[in-house]
Every structure is written in structure tokens, then in C-alpha cells.
Motif scaffolding. Structure first.
Motif, PDB file in Angstrom:
ATOM      1  N   PRO A  98       0.824  -1.208   0.000  1.00 33.63           N
ATOM      2  CA  PRO A  98       0.000   0.000   0.000  1.00 33.63           C
ATOM      3  C   PRO A  98       0.860   1.260   0.000  1.00 33.63           C
ATOM      4  O   PRO A  98       1.915   1.307   0.638  1.00 33.63           O
ATOM      5  N   SER A  99       0.405   2.291  -0.703  1.00 36.06           N
ATOM      6  CA  SER A  99       1.183   3.515  -0.794  1.00 36.06           C
ATOM      7  C   SER A  99       0.280   4.724  -0.625  1.00 36.06           C
ATOM      8  O   SER A  99      -0.922   4.696  -0.912  1.00 36.06           O
ATOM      9  N   PHE A 100       0.916   5.801  -0.147  1.00 42.72           N
ATOM     10  CA  PHE A 100       0.229   7.066   0.098  1.00 42.72           C
ATOM     11  C   PHE A 100       1.131   8.186  -0.383  1.00 42.72           C
ATOM     12  O   PHE A 100       2.357   8.120  -0.218  1.00 42.72           O
ATOM     13  N   GLY A 101       0.549   9.227  -0.968  1.00 44.58           N
ATOM     14  CA  GLY A 101       1.350  10.364  -1.391  1.00 44.58           C
ATOM     15  C   GLY A 101       0.606  11.666  -1.236  1.00 44.58           C
ATOM     16  O   GLY A 101      -0.625  11.711  -1.348  1.00 44.58           O
ATOM     17  N   SER A 102       1.351  12.723  -0.956  1.00 44.69           N
ATOM     18  CA  SER A 102       0.771  14.059  -0.894  1.00 44.69           C
ATOM     19  C   SER A 102       1.408  14.930  -1.960  1.00 44.69           C
ATOM     20  O   SER A 102       2.575  14.755  -2.323  1.00 44.69           O
ATOM     21  N   CYS A 103       0.621  15.841  -2.514  1.00 47.48           N
ATOM     22  CA  CYS A 103       1.087  16.841  -3.481  1.00 47.48           C
ATOM     23  C   CYS A 103       1.753  16.157  -4.683  1.00 47.48           C
ATOM     24  O   CYS A 103       1.101  15.441  -5.424  1.00 47.48           O
ATOM     25  N   ALA A 104       3.062  16.331  -4.855  1.00 50.54           N
ATOM     26  CA  ALA A 104       3.743  15.684  -5.978  1.00 50.54           C
ATOM     27  C   ALA A 104       3.663  14.174  -5.903  1.00 50.54           C
ATOM     28  O   ALA A 104       3.741  13.489  -6.930  1.00 50.54           O
TER      29      ALA A 104
END
Length: 284
Positions: A98-104
Motif C-alpha cells: 500500500p502507498s500514500f502520497g501528498s502533493c507531488a
């Protein structure tokens, strides 16, 4: 729990941020994750760096979650850094972690899975992004569980996701940016991401505004650097005293932004509703 934080910043941008706020984006993520998941093991990677080996799928599968930070990197430009970031994200998807990212981080995931990212041109979102609202799918999605019907968030960006990949879920939007939150799937991988910054302390955003003051003036968001300083000073003060009613009133914010636990809700939801169930499914 074993987490990997991928710093999306190229090396020069990472060092500028350290000089500006005292920490890289990855170090900011790490510090918050250690509060949200006490006892977690948090490692950092720098996939944009030419001298850093991109982890392979098997290595990435050994983590319980991968987090992608913000960055000034433009993923629509055909640069070695952008290509490395996109390759890294495709390996994350292939690993099933599982992965999470903010903005870029959201933009990298969208591009890696076949979406389109673009410059916002003369538009900007900087400091506080207003009136984010969930879509019909977002109202029922665990990433946004517990969010108010509309909320403000910390943000600073001049790129945006123009088109999500096929099969992706648009979870939230506002009047300025169509894709404020999304779920993206590719192969066995699941990514949850937001265009804003649930990981950032208010003081970090204040420093970012001061750093980008000339750009904000040029974009017409403020008339001069003095206005940037005023807004930054208010954010710094709210960071020290988040319950002050006068500061909340002057900034036009409520608990959704002023309270750290509310501000980081998406990260908490990601760990509780995606990471932990996936760990259980893997027998961890």
C-alpha cells in the motif's frame, strides 16, 4: 510496522528545504509517522537521486507501506529525475505494498499509472486551500472517513493532475483543483493520495510561503512580501497556540486545519483502513 518514505525532491531541493525549515520532506513525514504509529520502523529512500539505487519489487514488498512526499519536481517533464520517480512508483504498484502520497506524490502515482499531470499556468494554491469537498465516491471512502462535509487544508502547488488513470476514483475536489484526493490502482498495488499536505506542521507552511514570496507576488495571490509575512506570522502563531479563537477567526479556519490530529486525518485513515488490513492479509 515497517515504512518506507520516498523523498520525491531532487537533492538540491532537499537541501534548500533543510536550510529553510530544518528538515527534508521525508524527515517531516518520518517524524509524523513515528507519532501516528509508535514503534514503527521508518526508512527513507531518494529515488530521484542518480546515485541512489531504486529498490526492486521484492525489496518494496518487504515494507508495510510506502509514502511519497511533495516535491518541486515536474513529472510531465522528461528529465532523469522524473523518469526515476515514475519507475520507482511503478515498482511500488507491482510490489502490492500500500502507498500514500501528498502533493507531488499524488502526481507521480497518477503519471506512473497512465494519468496526465500538467502545470497550473498562472494559477496557484498556496498556504490554505479552501472548501475541499468529497465526491459521491469520496463520502463512502475510508481515506476520508471522519472528514467534515467541507474542509480546508495546508497546500502549496503549481502543478495538478489533469486526468486520473483509467479506473481511478476521484474522492475530493475544490473550485481551484479538480483532483484533491484520489485512489489509484495498478496491478496488485493500491495508492491513496491527496493534493494537499496532511503531514505538514503549520510552521513548515509558513516557512514555505516566505521562501516562495516572490512567486506568490508574481502570481497575484498577494500584493507584496509584507502580506506574505503577515500570513506566515499568523500561521506560526497558530502553530504555537492552535486553540486561539482570534487566530482561527483571522485565518478563517476551524479544527479541520488548526488541530494537528484533524489535519493529519488522511494519514491516520490510510494506516488504519489500508495498511493494517493488508498486513493481516499477508500474515504479518
Amino acid at each position: 510496522m515497517r515504512f518506507l518514505v520516498a523523498e520525491s525532491e531532487p537533492p538540491d531541493a532537499r537541501e534548500r528545504r533543510r536550510a529553510n525549515v530544518g528538515r527534508s520532506s521525508g524527515e517531516t513525514f518520518r517524524d509524523l509517522l513515528l507519532q501516528l504509529a509508535p514503534g514503527a520502523e521508518v526508512e527513507r529512500a531518494t529515488p530521484a537521486d542518480a546515485d541512489d539505487e531504486i529498490p526492486d519489487r521484492e525489496t518494496l514488498a518487504g515494507y508495510d507501506a510506502v509514502f511519497l512526499t511533495g516535491s518541486p519536481l515536474h513529472v510531465y517533464e522528461d528529465t532523469p529525475e522524473a523518469r526515476r520517480e515514475i519507475e520507482f512508483m511503478r515498482r511500488v504498484f507491482a510490489s502490492g505494498t500500500p502507498s500514500f502520497g501528498s502533493c507531488a506524490g499524488l502526481q507521480v502515482a497518477a503519471a506512473a499509472a497512465g494519468g496526465v499531470v500538467r502545470s497550473m499556468g498562472k494559477r496557484r494554491e498556496a498556504g490554505i486551500t479552501r472548501r475541499i469537498t468529497p465526491t459521491d465516491q469520496g463520502r463512502a471512502h475510508p481515506l476520508l472517513a471522519g472528514r467534515a462535509p467541507a474542509w480546508d487544508a495546508i497546500t502549496i502547488h503549481n502543478d495538478e493532475v489533469e486526468r486520473l488513470p483509467d479506473g481511478a476514483l476521484l474522492l475530493a475536489r475544490n473550485n481551484e483543483t479538480e483532483v484533491q484526493a484520489a485512489e489509484i490502482r495498478m496491478g496488485p498495488g493500491v495508492f491513496w493520495g491527496v493534493q494537499y499536505h496532511p503531514e505538514l506542521p503549520l510552521s513548515d507552511m509558513a516557512a514555505a510561503l516566505r521562501r516562495d514570496a516572490d512567486d506568490l507576488v508574481e502570481a497575484g495571490l498577494v500584493r507584496d512580501r509584507a502580506e506574505v509575512e503577515l500570513q506566515s506570522a499568523l500561521l506560526d502563531a497558530l502553530a504555537r497556540e492552535p486553540d486561539r479563537r482570534d487566530l482561527r477567526w483571522r485565518l478563517g479556519v476551524d479544527d479541520e486545519l488548526a488541530n494537528r490530529d484533524r489535519r493529519s486525518l488522511e494519514l491516520r485513515n490510510f494506516i488504519e483502513h489500508l495498511v493494517k488490513p493488508t498486513m493481516a492479509g499477508r500474515g504479518r
